[in-house]
Design an enzyme around this catalytic site. Sequence first.
Site, short mmCIF file in Angstrom:
data_model
loop_
_atom_site.label_atom_id
_atom_site.label_comp_id
_atom_site.label_asym_id
_atom_site.label_seq_id
_atom_site.Cartn_x
_atom_site.Cartn_y
_atom_site.Cartn_z
N HIS A 46 0.89 -1.17 0.00
CA HIS A 46 0.00 0.00 0.00
C HIS A 46 0.92 1.22 0.00
CE1 HIS A 46 -2.40 -2.97 2.35
NE2 HIS A 46 -3.46 -2.38 1.86
N ASP B 213 2.38 1.91 3.32
CA ASP B 213 3.32 0.92 3.89
C ASP B 213 4.75 1.35 3.59
OD1 ASP B 213 1.10 -0.68 4.37
OD2 ASP B 213 1.34 -1.75 2.47
C1 XUL Z 1 -7.64 -6.52 4.45
C2 XUL Z 1 -6.81 -6.95 3.31
C3 XUL Z 1 -5.95 -5.89 2.70
C4 XUL Z 1 -5.84 -6.00 1.22
C5 XUL Z 1 -5.12 -4.85 0.58
O1 XUL Z 1 -8.44 -7.51 4.96
O2 XUL Z 1 -6.81 -8.09 2.93
O3 XUL Z 1 -4.71 -5.92 3.31
O4 XUL Z 1 -5.20 -7.18 0.85
O5 XUL Z 1 -5.64 -3.63 0.91
#
Ligand code: XUL
Length: 435
Positions: free
Chosen positions: A97, A100
Site C-alpha cells: 500500500h 506501507d
Molecule cells: C484486508 C486486506 C488488505 C488488502 C489490501 O483484509 O486483505 O490488506 O489485501 O488492501
Amino acid sequence: MAFFDFVDKVEYGTGKDYSFRYYDADKVVMGKKMSEWLPFAMAWWHNLGATGADMFGVGTADKTFGQVPGTMEHAKAKVDAGFEFMQKLGIKYFCFHDVDLVPEADDINVTNARLDEISDYILEKMKGTDIKCLWGTANMFGNPRFMNGAGSTNSADVYCFAAAQVKKALDITVKLGGQGYVFWGGREGYETLLNTDVKFEQENIARLMKMAVEYGRSIGFTGDFYIEPKPKEPMKHQYDFDAATAIGFLRQYGLDKDFKMNIEANHATLAGHTFQHELRISAINGMLGSIDANQGDLLLGWDTDEFPFDVYETTMAMYEVIKAGGLRNGGFNFDAKNRRPSYTFEDMFRAFILGMDSFALGLLKAAEIIEDGSIDNFIKEKYSSYNDGIGKKIVDGETSLEELSAYACSLKKPALPGSGRQEYLQYKVNNILFK
Ligand code: XUL
Ligand code: CO
C-alpha cells in the site's frame, strides 16, 4: 547491513533448520516449475510493518530495523530488510500500500514526494535481483478522512483524495513494473441503511475504478486491476461481499475487461464460503486474477490473517489453480501475519517457510488428485445424461418447454439421479493426502 544474520539462503531439502521440505522451486509439476505455479509474494504491511498491536495491547514485535518509525530512514531500512528477507527465502514478488512504503504526512504533496523518493530507492534495490512488484494499492481505509469510505464517501473532497492516492499508487506501481493494482474496499460499505444511499455509493465507486483504468492505461499499465472481495470488517456490510457479488458489479459497470479477482482465503471464510468456492467462482467466470494466501479460523468471526498451514485447504486451492491453468499476472501474496506471541525475526522466517511449504505440498497433492482422475471421471459421468438424446438438445438450446414437458409426461416418472458418491470421493482425496 544484514538484519537476519541467523539464517542463510533457505533452500529445498537441505535438512537444515531453516529449509523447505516441499517447496523445490525448479521441480516440474504438471508441466510447469513450482516457482511458476507459485509466484510467492511478501506483503509489505504485515511483514515489515505489523508489530502485533491489537485492540487490547501494543505491539510485541520490533520492526524498527534500527531506525525511528515515522522517518524516511526507517522507510529505507524496511526496504533493506524486505529485500534481504525476500532474497533469503527466494521470494520474487512484493505487494504494497502507499502508506506501507512511507509515513503519511499531513500534506498529500509531502507524502507524494516521499513516495517518489522511496520508489527510487526500491528501484535501485531491485537492480541486479529478480525481485519484482506483484501489485500495488492505496490504503483508503486507515486515515480518518475515509470514515465513510473512499469511492463511496459522501464528501466530494474526500473522493478527490481517494482519486489522488489511486493516481499516485498507480504511478508507483507502474514505475516499479507492477503486474497488478488492487482495490480492497475496506470502508466501501455501510453500518446502517438509515444513512446510506447504496445505489449512489456503488455508482461512485465504479466511476473511481473507471478513471483508474483510464489513467492506468494512459501511463502504460498493462497488468490487471483487481477487486479483493471481503464481506465485512471493518464495515458491517461491505459492497464487494464475495467473488460472485464483485463480478456482478464489474459487469454492471463495464469494468469486467480490465478487472479480475484477488481472492483472499480468510475473506472467503468470512463470507461463509470456502477458499475453493471463491477460486472456482472466479475461475469459471474468467476472473481468477491473484491470491492473498492466508488462512482464517472457523471458530473466530474476524480476519485472523494466519499463515496457511491447512494442507487440505491448500490442496483444494491448488486444484482450482491448476485447473485454471495457473495465475497469469497474479501470485500468492502472503497477506498473513505472525501470531502476537511469535514476535521474533526467526518467527517471520518460520511463518513464510510454513506458508510456502503448505502451498507446495498442496500443489503436489492437487496434481496427484488430478492425475488419479477419480474426481474428473466422476464429474464427467455425473452429467453424462446431457451427452446425447434429450439432454444434448437441452445443452444445444434446440428444444422448448413444450417438448421437455411432453418428454417428461412420456416417462411418467424419472429414475433418481445417480449417487453423489461424496464419501467415496472424500475417501479418495484422503488416501492421496495421507498415503
Ligand atoms: C484486508 C486486506 C488488505 C488488502 C489490501 O483484509 O486483505 O490488506 O489485501 O488492501
Ligand atoms: Co488481502
